[in-house]
Design a protein around this motif. Structure first.
Motif, PDB file in Angstrom:
ATOM      1  N   GLN A 232       1.074  -1.438   0.052  1.00 42.03           N
ATOM      2  CA  GLN A 232      -0.230  -0.196   0.100  1.00 42.03           C
ATOM      3  C   GLN A 232       1.270   1.406   0.659  1.00 42.03           C
ATOM      4  O   GLN A 232       0.437   2.124  -0.646  1.00 42.03           O
ATOM      5  CB  GLN A 232      -1.264  -0.050   1.093  1.00 42.03           C
ATOM      6  N   LEU A 233       2.122   1.517   1.064  1.00 39.27           N
ATOM      7  CA  LEU A 233       2.999   2.226   0.843  1.00 39.27           C
ATOM      8  C   LEU A 233       3.241   2.232  -0.328  1.00 39.27           C
ATOM      9  O   LEU A 233       4.153   4.169  -0.016  1.00 39.27           O
ATOM     10  CB  LEU A 233       4.261   2.175   2.076  1.00 39.27           C
ATOM     11  N   GLY A 234       4.310   1.496  -1.424  1.00 40.66           N
ATOM     12  CA  GLY A 234       5.000   1.559  -2.458  1.00 40.66           C
ATOM     13  C   GLY A 234       4.366   2.787  -3.079  1.00 40.66           C
ATOM     14  O   GLY A 234       5.540   3.794  -3.772  1.00 40.66           O
ATOM     15  N   PRO A 235       2.876   3.329  -3.447  1.00 37.13           N
ATOM     16  CA  PRO A 235       2.938   4.017  -4.511  1.00 37.13           C
ATOM     17  C   PRO A 235       3.871   5.944  -4.093  1.00 37.13           C
ATOM     18  O   PRO A 235       3.357   6.652  -4.699  1.00 37.13           O
ATOM     19  CB  PRO A 235       1.609   4.128  -5.049  1.00 37.13           C
ATOM     20  N   THR A 236       3.139   5.861  -2.360  1.00 37.40           N
ATOM     21  CA  THR A 236       3.325   7.141  -1.708  1.00 37.40           C
ATOM     22  C   THR A 236       5.023   7.324  -1.919  1.00 37.40           C
ATOM     23  O   THR A 236       5.065   8.525  -1.105  1.00 37.40           O
ATOM     24  CB  THR A 236       3.045   6.736  -0.631  1.00 37.40           C
ATOM     25  N   GLY A 237       5.956   6.432  -1.826  1.00 33.88           N
ATOM     26  CA  GLY A 237       7.161   6.927  -2.222  1.00 33.88           C
ATOM     27  C   GLY A 237       7.414   6.326  -0.622  1.00 33.88           C
ATOM     28  O   GLY A 237       8.523   6.286  -0.056  1.00 33.88           O
ATOM     29  N   LEU A 238       6.851   6.311   0.262  1.00 32.37           N
ATOM     30  CA  LEU A 238       7.479   6.033   1.549  1.00 32.37           C
ATOM     31  C   LEU A 238       7.458   4.204   2.274  1.00 32.37           C
ATOM     32  O   LEU A 238       7.352   3.695   1.397  1.00 32.37           O
ATOM     33  CB  LEU A 238       6.159   6.401   2.584  1.00 32.37           C
ATOM     34  N   ALA A 239       8.756   4.510   2.442  1.00 32.79           N
ATOM     35  CA  ALA A 239      10.038   3.383   3.197  1.00 32.79           C
ATOM     36  C   ALA A 239       9.166   2.634   4.475  1.00 32.79           C
ATOM     37  O   ALA A 239       8.795   3.953   5.619  1.00 32.79           O
ATOM     38  CB  ALA A 239      10.818   3.613   3.166  1.00 32.79           C
ATOM     39  N   LEU A 240       9.204   1.642   5.195  1.00 31.91           N
ATOM     40  CA  LEU A 240       8.279   1.170   5.745  1.00 31.91           C
ATOM     41  C   LEU A 240       9.702   0.535   6.959  1.00 31.91           C
ATOM     42  O   LEU A 240      10.679  -0.396   6.333  1.00 31.91           O
ATOM     43  CB  LEU A 240       7.564   0.247   5.961  1.00 31.91           C
ATOM     44  N   THR A 241       9.473   0.984   7.988  1.00 32.30           N
ATOM     45  CA  THR A 241      11.290   1.123   9.257  1.00 32.30           C
ATOM     46  C   THR A 241      10.609  -0.008  10.440  1.00 32.30           C
ATOM     47  O   THR A 241       9.302   0.306  11.153  1.00 32.30           O
ATOM     48  CB  THR A 241      11.194   2.237   9.292  1.00 32.30           C
ATOM     49  N   LEU A 242      10.244  -1.328  10.328  1.00 32.09           N
ATOM     50  CA  LEU A 242      10.642  -1.914  11.466  1.00 32.09           C
ATOM     51  C   LEU A 242      11.019  -1.230  13.089  1.00 32.09           C
ATOM     52  O   LEU A 242      12.849  -0.935  13.064  1.00 32.09           O
ATOM     53  CB  LEU A 242      11.192  -3.377  11.673  1.00 32.09           C
ATOM     54  N   LEU A 243      10.540  -0.741  13.807  1.00 27.95           N
ATOM     55  CA  LEU A 243      10.827  -0.501  15.427  1.00 27.95           C
ATOM     56  C   LEU A 243      10.614  -1.510  15.962  1.00 27.95           C
ATOM     57  O   LEU A 243       9.504  -1.703  16.404  1.00 27.95           O
ATOM     58  CB  LEU A 243      10.579   0.998  15.667  1.00 27.95           C
ATOM     59  N   THR A 244      11.119  -1.778  17.618  1.00 27.69           N
ATOM     60  CA  THR A 244      11.323  -2.740  18.638  1.00 27.69           C
ATOM     61  C   THR A 244      10.080  -1.738  18.881  1.00 27.69           C
ATOM     62  O   THR A 244      11.193  -0.475  19.762  1.00 27.69           O
ATOM     63  CB  THR A 244      12.198  -3.685  19.107  1.00 27.69           C
ATOM     64  N   SER A 245       9.809  -2.460  20.741  1.00 24.69           N
ATOM     65  CA  SER A 245       9.378  -1.391  21.247  1.00 24.69           C
ATOM     66  C   SER A 245      10.143  -1.418  22.259  1.00 24.69           C
ATOM     67  O   SER A 245      10.007  -0.371  23.915  1.00 24.69           O
ATOM     68  CB  SER A 245       8.308  -2.583  21.745  1.00 24.69           C
ATOM     69  N   SER A 246      11.720  -2.385  22.405  1.00 22.60           N
ATOM     70  CA  SER A 246      12.295  -1.767  23.274  1.00 22.60           C
ATOM     71  C   SER A 246      12.954  -0.421  24.142  1.00 22.60           C
ATOM     72  O   SER A 246      12.854   0.233  23.168  1.00 22.60           O
ATOM     73  CB  SER A 246      13.722  -3.197  23.179  1.00 22.60           C
ATOM     74  N   ASP A 247      13.352  -0.339  24.695  1.00 21.63           N
ATOM     75  CA  ASP A 247      13.827   0.622  25.676  1.00 21.63           C
ATOM     76  C   ASP A 247      15.174   0.563  26.033  1.00 21.63           C
ATOM     77  O   ASP A 247      15.827   1.470  26.911  1.00 21.63           O
ATOM     78  CB  ASP A 247      13.016   1.578  26.348  1.00 21.63           C
ATOM     79  N   ASP A 248      16.068  -0.808  26.020  1.00 23.27           N
ATOM     80  CA  ASP A 248      17.042  -1.063  26.239  1.00 23.27           C
ATOM     81  C   ASP A 248      18.302   0.024  25.454  1.00 23.27           C
ATOM     82  O   ASP A 248      18.044  -0.199  24.206  1.00 23.27           O
ATOM     83  CB  ASP A 248      17.200  -2.393  27.053  1.00 23.27           C
ATOM     84  N   GLY A 249      19.719   0.330  26.242  1.00 24.60           N
ATOM     85  CA  GLY A 249      20.697   0.720  24.936  1.00 24.60           C
ATOM     86  C   GLY A 249      20.119   2.104  25.192  1.00 24.60           C
ATOM     87  O   GLY A 249      19.064   3.260  25.361  1.00 24.60           O
ATOM     88  N   GLU A 250      21.712   2.819  24.658  1.00 28.74           N
ATOM     89  CA  GLU A 250      21.973   4.220  24.311  1.00 28.74           C
ATOM     90  C   GLU A 250      20.547   4.187  23.210  1.00 28.74           C
ATOM     91  O   GLU A 250      20.284   5.666  22.814  1.00 28.74           O
ATOM     92  CB  GLU A 250      23.099   4.724  23.497  1.00 28.74           C
TER      93      GLU A 250
END
Length: 358
Positions: A98-116
């Motif tokens: 669905q996002l392909g024609p919009t030019g938007l790329a999809l980024t997977l984000l973990t819900s983890s908040d560990d680390g810097e």
């Protein structure tokens, strides 16, 4: 001289001098192609290719435009889920398409908040999809505080934020009613997302987190309570096969075992089928099993699963379209229409259910 050395030395001005145009014209060839004739843009791109120039720096371009061209999707603390769960992979595929024609790329984000580095806080994105996450998680909090356009999926709707859910409660109610209509009165529930210890749970003490878990439990209880049936309930954590089978055995390896089990998902139902086989219990002659989702697994296992179908791909498309609209409205500085979409579910009857043994 390496390609990296060439790329470091070449600039927009280098291309401009080579073609005999202004630096702005070269920039437009990459970022505003509609401003140039096709012939001139082709000359500029050909010159850039000759010297190994791939275009303006993406970070600089994003800064100039005020957009990143990427959207995030927050899943669980483990991104492995996105690649191992068939429902999640179908959902993500529909979003990407669905996002392909919009030019938007999809980024997977973990819900983890560990680390810097905390992805929900630090990754540059124009908006985000929040998929089946704990609404109190720090990841969701960071996204809200960043004032990014958001769309919630399989979450409790929040005022002012678009949401896309499936009618889990009606689907679960139909599944339970199907077993009741077949004549079952000893029914087990195999839950996911329940608070407290693993194992058996008293019906009056069940507390679940997660929108889908809560709605499916409510739907099951709607039908069971109306029929005067008190279910035997077991709780398991996630879809790790060993844990699912262990929880299923708690329901099945007992003298007063249920004649039917309602499962949180098809993956959980598959684990229940495996536990039944381990114990020598025949499905559906001695035990009926019902899943939820109608994932590819449901039709592949034997016996094929009776389950509740949700249109995962439609859910992905609707969510992606809603986020694209929200981002566009945000860029234009206007308030968009906030929709809370509820997609239908459907009971699919296959070979894993039958009347109880006499």
């Amino acid at each position: 001289m390496t390609g990296g050395d060439v790329a470091q030395r070449v600039t927009l001005q280098t291309i401009a001098d080579r073609v005999g145009v202004s630096r702005m014209t070269v920039s437009n060839a990459f970022s505003k192609p509609d401003q140039l004739s096709a012939a001139l843009r082709e000359r500029i791109l050909a010159a850039a290719q000759e010297v190994g120039y791939v275009g303006p720096d993406p970070a600089g371009r994003a800064l100039a435009r005020g957009t990143t061209g990427a959207v995030g999707i927050v899943l669980t603390s483990s991104l492995r889920f996105a690649f191992s769960d068939p429902v999640a992979t179908s959902f993500l595929g529909a979003i990407a398409e669905q996002l392909g024609p919009t030019g938007l790329a999809l980024t997977l984000l973990t819900s983890s908040d560990d680390g810097e580095v905390v992805p929900a806080r630090d990754v540059a994105i124009d908006g985000a999809l929040v998929y089946s996450c704990d609404p109190t998680s720090t990841a969701v909090d960071y996204l809200v505080r960043r004032r990014l356009p958001l769309v919630y999926i399989d979450q409790d709707p929040v005022r002012g934020t678009p949401a896309v859910n499936v009618d889990d409660r009606s689907g679960a109610r139909a599944a339970a009613q199907h077993l009741i209509d077949l004549g079952h009165r000893k029914i087990g529930l195999l839950m996911s997302g329940a608070h407290g210890r693993h194992g058996l749970v008293e019906p009056d003490d069940v507390a679940v987190d997660g929108h889908a878990s809560r709605q499916r439990l409510l739907g099951w209880r709607d039908a069971l309570d109306a029929a005067g049936i008190t279910p035997l309930i077991a709780r398991q954590d996630g879809t790790v096969p060993e844990r699912v089978r262990a929880a299923a055995r708690l329901l099945l390896d007992r003298p007063d075992r249920p004649t039917a089990v309602l499962c949180f998902s098809d993956a959980v139902a598959y684990g229940t089928l495996q536990a039944a086989e381990d114990l020598g219990i025949r499905v559906p002659a001695e035990l009926s099993v019902v899943g939820f989702d109608d994932s590819p697994l449901a039709a592949q296992v034997r016996p094929a699963l009776t389950t509740v179908r949700q249109d995962v791909e439609a859910k992905g498309r609707v969510a992606a379209a809603a986020l694209a609209r929200a981002i566009q409205d945000n860029r234009r500085g206007r308030a968009g229409t906030v929709e809370h979409v509820l997609l239908p579910t459907e009971l699919v009857v296959r070979e894993s259910t039958a009347p109880p043994p006499s």
